[in-house]
Scaffold this motif. Structure first.
Motif, short mmCIF file in Angstrom:
data_model
loop_
_atom_site.label_atom_id
_atom_site.label_comp_id
_atom_site.label_asym_id
_atom_site.label_seq_id
_atom_site.Cartn_x
_atom_site.Cartn_y
_atom_site.Cartn_z
N LYS A 30 0.82 -1.22 0.00
CA LYS A 30 0.00 0.00 0.00
C LYS A 30 0.86 1.27 0.00
CE LYS A 30 -4.03 -2.17 2.21
NZ LYS A 30 -3.47 -3.52 2.34
N GLU A 63 -2.19 1.61 -7.80
CA GLU A 63 -3.03 0.42 -7.65
C GLU A 63 -3.99 0.49 -6.46
OE1 GLU A 63 -1.01 -3.30 -8.10
OE2 GLU A 63 0.38 -2.49 -9.58
N GLY A 64 -4.80 1.54 -6.42
CA GLY A 64 -5.92 1.56 -5.50
C GLY A 64 -5.67 2.06 -4.10
N ASN A 65 -4.44 2.48 -3.80
CA ASN A 65 -4.14 3.07 -2.50
C ASN A 65 -3.21 4.25 -2.69
OD1 ASN A 65 -5.41 1.29 -0.34
ND2 ASN A 65 -4.26 -0.23 -1.53
N ASP A 113 -6.93 7.44 -3.47
CA ASP A 113 -7.87 6.33 -3.44
C ASP A 113 -7.41 5.40 -2.33
OD1 ASP A 113 -9.94 4.63 -4.07
OD2 ASP A 113 -8.97 3.74 -5.82
N GLY A 114 -8.34 4.76 -1.63
CA GLY A 114 -7.97 3.76 -0.65
C GLY A 114 -7.28 4.34 0.58
N THR A 133 -11.51 9.49 -3.60
CA THR A 133 -12.64 8.64 -3.97
C THR A 133 -13.50 8.40 -2.72
OG1 THR A 133 -11.58 6.55 -3.43
CG2 THR A 133 -11.13 7.48 -5.62
N GLN A 135 -14.01 5.74 -1.45
CA GLN A 135 -13.37 4.65 -0.72
C GLN A 135 -12.14 5.12 0.07
OE1 GLN A 135 -14.19 4.38 -4.13
NE2 GLN A 135 -16.10 3.37 -3.59
N PRO A 194 -13.43 6.04 -8.39
CA PRO A 194 -12.06 5.59 -8.66
C PRO A 194 -11.66 5.64 -10.13
CG PRO A 194 -13.07 4.15 -7.05
CD PRO A 194 -14.15 5.09 -7.52
N ASP A 195 -12.57 5.24 -11.02
CA ASP A 195 -12.20 5.22 -12.43
C ASP A 195 -12.09 6.61 -13.04
OD1 ASP A 195 -14.88 5.85 -12.44
OD2 ASP A 195 -15.48 4.26 -13.82
#
Length: 269
Positions: A30, A63-65, A113-114, A133, A135, A194-195
């Motif tokens: 992360k 990658e999402g974080n 994000d994340g 985001t 999230q 996110p996108d």
């Protein structure tokens, strides 16, 4: 620095159309920070003062974080074995990263994000604009590991963003601030899916890069400097700063474009 060829060792860098993108890139953990990445980020933001081709900066994670903060094994473990002079060297170095982000003339946009915790939350806090985001999970975790909330300028900067009471709650408890809370409190400028996050950050950066970048740098300088000014001093400082901006070619370009009923094209001088 040549932004087109700059190749850092501890994060990703891309540059196009006046916008530099810094991506924290250890997704398997992360995107934590290490002694080396702290120092390289600090040196990079210091160097941006001289990087005239860079008009805006996007800071994000892979990658999402965004970032899980200081790496437990690579930073926190070694810190427990250090003496006071070494510890002070470290805390001053991390604080210098925040100083460098605040001192570079380019607007810095953080896209989260994340996970955004510990030093990751500080990086977001130190930026000029913050996108996230729904999230996104943001926490100033220092209390959770037995440390004070006063880390890297948090006790000075965070209350100015979200207010003294809310900052006190987060710093005393280390609890997670939800994305909705963060937007409602003014920590996040905007929440996006996110996108759409990368595209939204790129759009904001492009808009800033196309603006009167010399004047934007003056705005950032005054936002920092006026924290310690009384209102009379601030008004005088802004009078002097604005008079300087009125001598720029961008100011004249805007006037000529207005008269011609055209959109001004700024060049940063």
């Amino acid at each position: 620095m040549n932004p087109a060829t700059f190749a850092p060792q501890h994060f990703l860098w891309s540059f196009a159309d006046g916008v530099a993108t810094v991506t924290l890139n250890r997704p398997e953990k992360k995107n934590p920070l290490t002694f080396e990445s702290y120092a390289e980020l600090r040196d990079t933001f210091r160097t941006l003062v001289f990087a005239k081709d860079v008009k805006a900066v996007v800071l994000t994670g892979a990658e999402g974080n965004f970032s899980s903060g200081g790496d437990v094994r690579e930073i926190i473990g070694p810190l427990t074995e250090m003496d006071m002079p070494a510890l002070l060297d470290f805390t001053r170095m991390t604080g210098d990263l925040v100083k460098a982000i605040r001192a570079c003339p380019q607007p810095v946009i953080t896209a989260v994000d994340g996970i955004c915790v510990g030093a990751g939350a500080i990086l977001a806090m130190a930026s000029d604009l913050r996108l996230a985001t729904p999230q996104a999970k943001c926490a100033f975790l220092f209390n959770k590991v037995g440390l004070a909330g006063c880390d890297m300028g948090a006790c000075a900067i965070l209350p100015r963003i979200i207010g003294q009471g809310r900052a006190s709650e987060l710093l005393f408890t280390g609890r997670t601030m939800s994305a909705e809370e963060g937007e409602r409190w003014g920590f996040w400028n905007r929440l996006v899916e996110p996108d759409a996050l990368a595209g939204e950050a790129a759009d904001w950066a492009a808009r800033l890069a196309a603006g009167p970048t010399f004047a934007n740098g003056v705005t950032k300088t005054q936002l920092n400097a006026e924290w310690d000014m009384g209102i009379d001093q601030a008004i005088e400082a802004e009078a002097q700063a604005q008079a300087i901006c009125m001598q720029t070619e961008d100011f004249k370009r805007a006037y000529r474009a207005f008269i011609a009923k055209e959109k001004p094209v700024f060049e940063g001088n």
